[in-house]
Design a protein around this motif. Sequence first.
Motif, PDB file in Angstrom:
ATOM      1  N   ALA A 132      -6.632  -3.465  -9.804  1.00  0.00           N
ATOM      2  CA  ALA A 132      -6.412  -4.924  -9.913  1.00  0.00           C
ATOM      3  C   ALA A 132      -5.056  -5.345 -10.419  1.00  0.00           C
ATOM      4  N   ASP A 133      -4.097  -4.671  -9.996  1.00  0.00           N
ATOM      5  CA  ASP A 133      -2.602  -4.969 -10.420  1.00  0.00           C
ATOM      6  C   ASP A 133      -1.988  -5.454  -9.281  1.00  0.00           C
ATOM      7  N   CYS A 134      -1.275  -6.612  -9.099  1.00  0.00           N
ATOM      8  CA  CYS A 134      -0.709  -7.205  -7.841  1.00  0.00           C
ATOM      9  C   CYS A 134       0.715  -7.678  -8.215  1.00  0.00           C
ATOM     10  N   SER A 135       0.895  -6.858  -9.465  1.00  0.00           N
ATOM     11  CA  SER A 135       2.340  -7.309  -9.849  1.00  0.00           C
ATOM     12  C   SER A 135       3.495  -6.971  -9.115  1.00  0.00           C
ATOM     13  N   ALA A 136       3.375  -5.945  -8.610  1.00  0.00           N
ATOM     14  CA  ALA A 136       4.820  -5.358  -7.929  1.00  0.00           C
ATOM     15  C   ALA A 136       4.727  -6.376  -6.493  1.00  0.00           C
ATOM     16  N   PRO A 137       6.259  -6.519  -6.182  1.00  0.00           N
ATOM     17  CA  PRO A 137       6.626  -7.351  -5.123  1.00  0.00           C
ATOM     18  C   PRO A 137       5.857  -6.833  -3.643  1.00  0.00           C
ATOM     19  N   ASP A 138       5.944  -5.681  -3.695  1.00  0.00           N
ATOM     20  CA  ASP A 138       5.429  -4.818  -2.474  1.00  0.00           C
ATOM     21  C   ASP A 138       3.731  -4.531  -2.658  1.00  0.00           C
ATOM     22  N   GLY A 139       3.281  -4.728  -3.591  1.00  0.00           N
ATOM     23  CA  GLY A 139       1.882  -4.480  -3.800  1.00  0.00           C
ATOM     24  C   GLY A 139       1.404  -3.003  -4.146  1.00  0.00           C
ATOM     25  N   THR A 140       2.609  -2.269  -4.315  1.00  0.00           N
ATOM     26  CA  THR A 140       2.393  -0.700  -4.693  1.00  0.00           C
ATOM     27  C   THR A 140       1.891  -0.511  -6.071  1.00  0.00           C
ATOM     28  N   SER A 141       1.503  -1.600  -7.013  1.00  0.00           N
ATOM     29  CA  SER A 141       1.119  -1.368  -8.334  1.00  0.00           C
ATOM     30  C   SER A 141      -0.538  -1.432  -8.216  1.00  0.00           C
ATOM     31  N   THR A 142      -0.904  -1.616  -7.233  1.00  0.00           N
ATOM     32  CA  THR A 142      -2.408  -1.192  -6.968  1.00  0.00           C
ATOM     33  C   THR A 142      -2.906   0.289  -6.605  1.00  0.00           C
ATOM     34  N   GLY A 143      -1.937   0.984  -6.353  1.00  0.00           N
ATOM     35  CA  GLY A 143      -2.152   2.532  -6.345  1.00  0.00           C
ATOM     36  C   GLY A 143      -2.636   2.600  -4.758  1.00  0.00           C
ATOM     37  N   GLY A 144      -3.239   3.754  -4.574  1.00  0.00           N
ATOM     38  CA  GLY A 144      -3.810   4.155  -3.335  1.00  0.00           C
ATOM     39  C   GLY A 144      -5.146   3.517  -2.903  1.00  0.00           C
ATOM     40  N   HIS A 145      -5.565   4.047  -1.840  1.00  0.00           N
ATOM     41  CA  HIS A 145      -7.004   3.612  -1.524  1.00  0.00           C
ATOM     42  C   HIS A 145      -7.861   3.923  -2.336  1.00  0.00           C
ATOM     43  N   TRP A 146      -8.900   3.065  -2.778  1.00  0.00           N
ATOM     44  CA  TRP A 146     -10.099   3.448  -3.840  1.00  0.00           C
ATOM     45  C   TRP A 146     -10.781   4.618  -3.048  1.00  0.00           C
ATOM     46  N   ASN A 147     -10.827   5.774  -3.784  1.00  0.00           N
ATOM     47  CA  ASN A 147     -11.378   6.895  -3.243  1.00  0.00           C
ATOM     48  C   ASN A 147     -12.136   7.695  -4.508  1.00  0.00           C
ATOM     49  N   PRO A 148     -13.077   7.224  -5.131  1.00  0.00           N
ATOM     50  CA  PRO A 148     -13.849   7.933  -6.110  1.00  0.00           C
ATOM     51  C   PRO A 148     -14.248   9.303  -5.662  1.00  0.00           C
ATOM     52  N   THR A 149     -14.710   9.371  -4.645  1.00  0.00           N
ATOM     53  CA  THR A 149     -15.757  10.606  -4.386  1.00  0.00           C
ATOM     54  C   THR A 149     -14.739  11.679  -3.592  1.00  0.00           C
ATOM     55  N   ASN A 150     -13.467  11.474  -3.565  1.00  0.00           N
ATOM     56  CA  ASN A 150     -12.407  12.402  -2.814  1.00  0.00           C
ATOM     57  C   ASN A 150     -12.562  12.822  -1.629  1.00  0.00           C
ATOM     58  N   GLN A 151     -13.014  11.711  -0.795  1.00  0.00           N
ATOM     59  CA  GLN A 151     -13.176  12.007   0.721  1.00  0.00           C
ATOM     60  C   GLN A 151     -11.877  11.744   1.592  1.00  0.00           C
ATOM     61  N   PRO A 152     -11.739  12.371   2.612  1.00  0.00           N
ATOM     62  CA  PRO A 152     -10.482  12.236   3.513  1.00  0.00           C
ATOM     63  C   PRO A 152     -10.505  10.606   4.048  1.00  0.00           C
ATOM     64  N   HIS A 153      -9.291  10.287   4.388  1.00  0.00           N
ATOM     65  CA  HIS A 153      -9.413   8.832   4.853  1.00  0.00           C
ATOM     66  C   HIS A 153     -10.008   8.876   6.237  1.00  0.00           C
ATOM     67  N   GLY A 154     -10.721   7.640   6.743  1.00  0.00           N
ATOM     68  CA  GLY A 154     -11.641   7.386   7.911  1.00  0.00           C
ATOM     69  C   GLY A 154     -12.079   6.260   7.946  1.00  0.00           C
ATOM     70  N   LYS A 155     -12.690   6.126   9.185  1.00  0.00           N
ATOM     71  CA  LYS A 155     -13.479   5.042   9.605  1.00  0.00           C
ATOM     72  C   LYS A 155     -14.903   4.717   8.694  1.00  0.00           C
ATOM     73  N   TRP A 156     -15.214   3.574   8.238  1.00  0.00           N
ATOM     74  CA  TRP A 156     -16.305   3.594   7.190  1.00  0.00           C
ATOM     75  C   TRP A 156     -17.401   3.997   8.107  1.00  0.00           C
ATOM     76  N   GLY A 157     -18.439   4.836   7.227  1.00  0.00           N
ATOM     77  CA  GLY A 157     -19.447   5.623   7.960  1.00  0.00           C
ATOM     78  C   GLY A 157     -19.353   6.773   8.628  1.00  0.00           C
TER      79      GLY A 157
END
Length: 193
Positions: free
Chosen positions: A93-118
Amino acid sequence: MNKVVIALCAFSLVFASCKSDKKKEADEETVTEEQVVETKVEVKKIKLAMEPKSDTQVSGNAVFTDKDGQVTVVAVFEGLQPGSHAIHIHEKADCSAPDGTSTGGHWNPTNQPHGKWGAAEGFHKGDIGNFTADENGNGTITFNAGGEWCIGCGDPNRDIVGKAVIVHQGTDDFTTQPTGDAGGRVSCGGIIE
């Protein structure tokens, strides 16, 4: 005299019967009140303001509601380029960077590949998807994550508190790893209680 005794006996029976009915009604009322208390549903809400990033004018707000273990988000935006835009939850929850990169990557606590929900192949817990902005740059999305998210429950695989909402310049293709090739970050909001 017998008539008086009979009348008194009859009165006693009626009085006892009425008293019994009143006790039964009182017991039923007590049960009903207890049932109402037991069926109260806890509702948690977080409303956050979305701020422009990457030299854009994209703003808006998002409301997360956790009701009976089901989390829904409703987000409204303005200042977007007309067309499709990706929206994700990111790690911090860190929106301090002008380009928003301070938020890090996608929230992925279960280490899954990126994809469509479900998707059976897997998806990030932050992979919300796409929504469309109209010709005036306004867009709305309503998304139900069911029991996959929670607000303030402390479960690191479900708790969205401390994460951020990011709106991207482009569309999520649901296949490119790890971001869906959604482009720059145009709006950011921290999910903070």
